[in-house]
Design an enzyme around this catalytic site. Structure first.
Site, PDB file in Angstrom:
ATOM      1  N   GLY A 120     -14.559   5.219  27.582  1.00 57.17           N
ATOM      2  CA  GLY A 120     -15.591   5.233  28.602  1.00 57.17           C
ATOM      3  C   GLY A 120     -16.812   6.159  28.144  1.00 57.17           C
TER       4      GLY A 120
ATOM      5  CG  ASN B 192     -11.420   1.271  22.224  1.00 57.14           C
ATOM      6  OD1 ASN B 192     -11.654   0.340  22.299  1.00 57.14           O
ATOM      7  ND2 ASN B 192     -10.118   1.502  22.993  1.00 57.14           N
TER       8      ASN B 192
ATOM      9  CD  GLU C 113      -5.710   6.021  23.861  1.00 57.43           C
ATOM     10  OE1 GLU C 113      -6.935   6.470  23.803  1.00 57.43           O
ATOM     11  OE2 GLU C 113      -5.603   4.819  23.896  1.00 57.43           O
TER      12      GLU C 113
ATOM     13  CG  HIS D 194      -5.696   0.574  23.819  1.00 57.45           C
ATOM     14  ND1 HIS D 194      -5.396   0.335  24.989  1.00 57.45           N
ATOM     15  CD2 HIS D 194      -6.520   1.727  23.732  1.00 57.45           C
ATOM     16  CE1 HIS D 194      -6.434   1.379  25.466  1.00 57.45           C
ATOM     17  NE2 HIS D 194      -6.917   1.998  24.893  1.00 57.45           N
TER      18      HIS D 194
END
Ligand code: PGA
Length: 221
Positions: free
Chosen positions: A206, A9, A146, A97
């Site tokens: 990241g 992502n 997440e 998200h």
């Protein structure tokens, strides 16, 4: 061997030139087509068409996803990119998200509409949930757990916790086929998640921006 999804992502990162350089490096790695490993990356809408063309021309073993999708059909919805448009370039879409839930106030109702739009145009939703209590709309088969505290912090969840949450999600939602873990995944910790019986891959923020780090995640998963 169990099926694994490795999903990158990129969030709001990379110009066309930077996306080009990333893909060139990935291409030059000559990644094999890993049996049972689906490698998907989700860039900004602006570079989807160009990346799709390149992947196709160069036969790079990657799939594309978007980072969001409109809750509406085509029409008078300024700024929205609808599922029919996304479908031209990508087969997956990240939906729900936590950054969009928090910064753009996306609600569970809106997210359910986005899932319905994705399904209507045969796009596989990658639904992000923040814990076992996040509602999962009908038709979702791929879920990414997440925990907010693990996103971008360098403090990944413990494998024990991820396994226990994944099990609970599965018990509550028997139609969910695959549960991924996301939050500070690196080449060093990826295996501790992908080896868990209830986890079928990872969603990587990241570390997906750097081709070398993404490659090490793909290889170590
Ligand atoms: P991170 O982000 O890998 O940078 O923690 C994960 C995500 O938000 O999907």
């Amino acid at each position: 061997m169990k099926k694994l999804f490795i999903i990158g992502n990129w969030k709001s990162n990379k110009t066309k030139q930077e996306a080009h350089d990333w893909l060139k490096e990935i291409r030059d790695f000559n990644l094999p087509r890993f049996e049972g490993k689906e490698i998907i990356f989700c860039p900004s809408f602006t570079v989807l068409p160009f990346l799709q063309q390149w992947i196709e021309n160069e036969h790079i073993p990657l799939e594309l996803g978007s980072q969001d999708i409109s809750a509406f059909e085509s029409g008078a919805h300024t700024g929205e990119v609808n599922a029919q448009q996304v479908k031209e370039f990508a087969s997956y879409a990240i939906i729900g998200h936590s950054e969009r839930r928090m910064e753009l106030f996306e609600t569970d109702e809106l997210i359910a509409k986005k899932v319905a739009q994705a399904k209507q145009y045969s796009i596989t939703p990658i639904l992000c949930v923040q814990g076992p209590d996040t509602p999962i709309p009908d038709g979702v088969t791929l879920v990414a757990y997440e925990p907010v505290s693990a996103i971008g912090t360098g403090h990944a969840d413990t494998p024990e916790d991820a396994e226990s949450v994944a099990k609970t999600i599965k018990e509550k939602n028997p139609n969910v086929e695959y549960i991924l873990y996301g939050g500070s995944v690196t080449g060093d910790n990826v295996r501790s998640f992908t080896e868990l019986p209830s986890i079928h891959g990872v969603l990587v923020g990241g570390a997906s921006l750097d081709p070398e780090k993404f490659r090490s995640i793909i290889q170590n998963a």
